[in-house]
Design a protein around this motif. Structure first.
Motif, PDB file in Angstrom:
ATOM      1  N   GLU A  28      13.263  42.193  29.470  1.00 14.18           N
ATOM      2  CA  GLU A  28      12.173  41.734  28.597  1.00 14.18           C
ATOM      3  C   GLU A  28      12.629  41.646  27.142  1.00 14.18           C
ATOM      4  N   GLN A  29      13.364  42.643  26.702  1.00 11.71           N
ATOM      5  CA  GLN A  29      13.873  42.653  25.327  1.00 11.71           C
ATOM      6  C   GLN A  29      14.821  41.479  25.095  1.00 11.71           C
ATOM      7  N   THR A  30      15.672  41.206  26.076  1.00 12.70           N
ATOM      8  CA  THR A  30      16.635  40.104  25.957  1.00 12.70           C
ATOM      9  C   THR A  30      15.917  38.779  25.762  1.00 12.70           C
ATOM     10  N   TYR A  31      14.844  38.560  26.500  1.00 11.26           N
ATOM     11  CA  TYR A  31      14.080  37.320  26.373  1.00 11.26           C
ATOM     12  C   TYR A  31      13.644  37.101  24.931  1.00 11.26           C
ATOM     13  N   GLY A  32      13.026  38.109  24.331  1.00  8.44           N
ATOM     14  CA  GLY A  32      12.546  37.979  22.949  1.00  8.44           C
ATOM     15  C   GLY A  32      13.671  37.724  21.969  1.00  8.44           C
ATOM     16  N   LEU A  33      14.781  38.405  22.147  1.00  8.09           N
ATOM     17  CA  LEU A  33      15.922  38.222  21.243  1.00  8.09           C
ATOM     18  C   LEU A  33      16.581  36.854  21.433  1.00  8.09           C
ATOM     19  N   MET A  34      16.644  36.390  22.677  1.00  5.68           N
ATOM     20  CA  MET A  34      17.210  35.051  22.937  1.00  5.68           C
ATOM     21  C   MET A  34      16.369  33.994  22.229  1.00  5.68           C
ATOM     22  N   LYS A  35      15.081  34.097  22.409  1.00  2.00           N
ATOM     23  CA  LYS A  35      14.175  33.124  21.785  1.00  2.00           C
ATOM     24  C   LYS A  35      14.357  33.129  20.272  1.00  2.00           C
ATOM     25  N   ALA A  36      14.387  34.309  19.673  1.00  2.00           N
ATOM     26  CA  ALA A  36      14.553  34.425  18.214  1.00  2.00           C
ATOM     27  C   ALA A  36      15.896  33.880  17.748  1.00  2.00           C
ATOM     28  N   THR A  37      16.943  34.120  18.526  1.00  2.00           N
ATOM     29  CA  THR A  37      18.282  33.636  18.148  1.00  2.00           C
ATOM     30  C   THR A  37      18.312  32.109  18.133  1.00  2.00           C
ATOM     31  N   TYR A  38      17.799  31.484  19.171  1.00  2.00           N
ATOM     32  CA  TYR A  38      17.788  30.013  19.214  1.00  2.00           C
ATOM     33  C   TYR A  38      16.925  29.438  18.087  1.00  2.00           C
ATOM     34  N   GLU A  39      15.793  30.043  17.844  1.00  2.26           N
ATOM     35  CA  GLU A  39      14.922  29.553  16.768  1.00  2.26           C
ATOM     36  C   GLU A  39      15.583  29.707  15.409  1.00  2.26           C
ATOM     37  N   LYS A  40      16.316  30.783  15.212  1.00  2.97           N
ATOM     38  CA  LYS A  40      17.043  31.006  13.957  1.00  2.97           C
ATOM     39  C   LYS A  40      18.017  29.852  13.677  1.00  2.97           C
ATOM     40  N   TYR A  41      18.580  29.283  14.738  1.00  6.61           N
ATOM     41  CA  TYR A  41      19.526  28.177  14.593  1.00  6.61           C
ATOM     42  C   TYR A  41      18.859  26.812  14.806  1.00  6.61           C
ATOM     43  N   ASP A  42      17.563  26.769  14.607  1.00  7.57           N
ATOM     44  CA  ASP A  42      16.778  25.526  14.589  1.00  7.57           C
ATOM     45  C   ASP A  42      16.723  24.762  15.909  1.00  7.57           C
ATOM     46  N   TYR A  43      16.624  25.493  16.997  1.00  5.98           N
ATOM     47  CA  TYR A  43      16.396  24.854  18.290  1.00  5.98           C
ATOM     48  C   TYR A  43      14.924  24.959  18.641  1.00  5.98           C
ATOM     49  N   GLN A  44      14.445  23.972  19.390  1.00  4.29           N
ATOM     50  CA  GLN A  44      13.081  23.992  19.915  1.00  4.29           C
ATOM     51  C   GLN A  44      13.142  24.696  21.270  1.00  4.29           C
ATOM     52  N   VAL A  45      12.588  25.886  21.354  1.00  7.09           N
ATOM     53  CA  VAL A  45      12.659  26.684  22.577  1.00  7.09           C
ATOM     54  C   VAL A  45      11.465  26.341  23.462  1.00  7.09           C
ATOM     55  N   ILE A  46      11.752  25.827  24.643  1.00  3.60           N
ATOM     56  CA  ILE A  46      10.715  25.409  25.585  1.00  3.60           C
ATOM     57  C   ILE A  46      10.706  26.382  26.756  1.00  3.60           C
ATOM     58  N   GLU A  47       9.577  27.054  26.944  1.00  4.89           N
ATOM     59  CA  GLU A  47       9.470  28.014  28.040  1.00  4.89           C
ATOM     60  C   GLU A  47       9.217  27.288  29.352  1.00  4.89           C
ATOM     61  N   VAL A  48      10.063  27.573  30.332  1.00  5.82           N
ATOM     62  CA  VAL A  48       9.930  26.995  31.666  1.00  5.82           C
ATOM     63  C   VAL A  48       8.932  27.860  32.435  1.00  5.82           C
ATOM     64  N   PRO A  49       7.888  27.253  32.988  1.00  4.12           N
ATOM     65  CA  PRO A  49       6.851  28.043  33.672  1.00  4.12           C
ATOM     66  C   PRO A  49       7.393  28.830  34.874  1.00  4.12           C
ATOM     67  N   LYS A  50       6.755  29.942  35.153  1.00  6.05           N
ATOM     68  CA  LYS A  50       7.052  30.716  36.367  1.00  6.05           C
ATOM     69  C   LYS A  50       6.457  29.923  37.523  1.00  6.05           C
ATOM     70  N   ASP A  51       7.324  29.375  38.358  1.00  7.34           N
ATOM     71  CA  ASP A  51       6.877  28.502  39.432  1.00  7.34           C
ATOM     72  C   ASP A  51       8.009  28.398  40.448  1.00  7.34           C
TER      73      ASP A  51
END
Length: 181
Positions: free
Chosen positions: A144-167
């Motif tokens: 869970e912690q990794t998810y939040g940090l991954m998202k923040a890291t990509y956003e820091k480098y100006d990427y649009q982070v798109i969450e893939v639905p649980k499906d």
């Protein structure tokens, strides 16, 4: 700075279905395997020290080196087809931050130089499918912690982070392909 518009990243914490999704996408487009697992397998086979539970700094350095190498190899192939990367250079930066190693000037340079498509696909933590194995030893809390940090890291480098639905894997594949246009 080079931005490869057809280089797509699939990222997220451990055990969220990235490999299953990438295997499905790989029936249509090229996929680039995760370098971290390759390094772990090699180090375990050779009784090496560059492992996340032994020498984290050396492991991080190898991840950066291999991530840049795989990026450049695909770049040199001049493929016009979409290419899906199982994690990217930025995942190495996130890992370095997580272990307290920090982001070096070289890591930052690589992240800013070797750019992927601005859309990055992140898979959220999903307890129903989470498992550990010989190479994935993180706890659910670490996932869970990794998810939040991954998202923040990509956003820091100006990427649009798109969450893939649980499906289902098929629906996840359709979702990702639908976002390419």
């Amino acid at each position: 700075m080079s931005q490869e518009m057809n280089f797509y990243c699939i990222t997220g914490g451990p055990g969220v279905g990235k490999t299953s999704l990438l295997n499905q996408l790989g029936t249509i487009y090229p996929i680039i395997p995760e370098v971290a697992r390759q390094i772990i397998r090699e180090q375990m086979d050779n009784q090496g020290e560059a492992l996340p539970w032994k020498n984290k700094a050396h492991y991080t350095e190898l991840m950066l080196e291999r991530s840049v190498k795989s990026y450049r190899e695909v770049q040199l192939s001049n493929t016009k087809s979409p290419v899906f990367f199982d994690r990217s250079i930025l995942d190495t930066l996130c890992y370095a931050e997580m272990i307290g190693y920090g982001i070096s000037a070289e890591m930052d340079f690589c992240a800013r130089t070797y750019r992927y498509n601005p859309k990055v696909f992140i898979l959220p933590p999903w307890s129903a499918i989470y498992t550990t194995d010989e190479e994935r030893k993180q706890t659910w809390e670490e996932a869970e912690q990794t998810y939040g940090l991954m998202k923040a890291t990509y956003e820091k480098y100006d990427y649009q982070v798109i969450e893939v639905p649980k499906d289902t894997v098929e629906n996840r594949k359709c979702f990702v392909l639908g976002e390419l246009s």
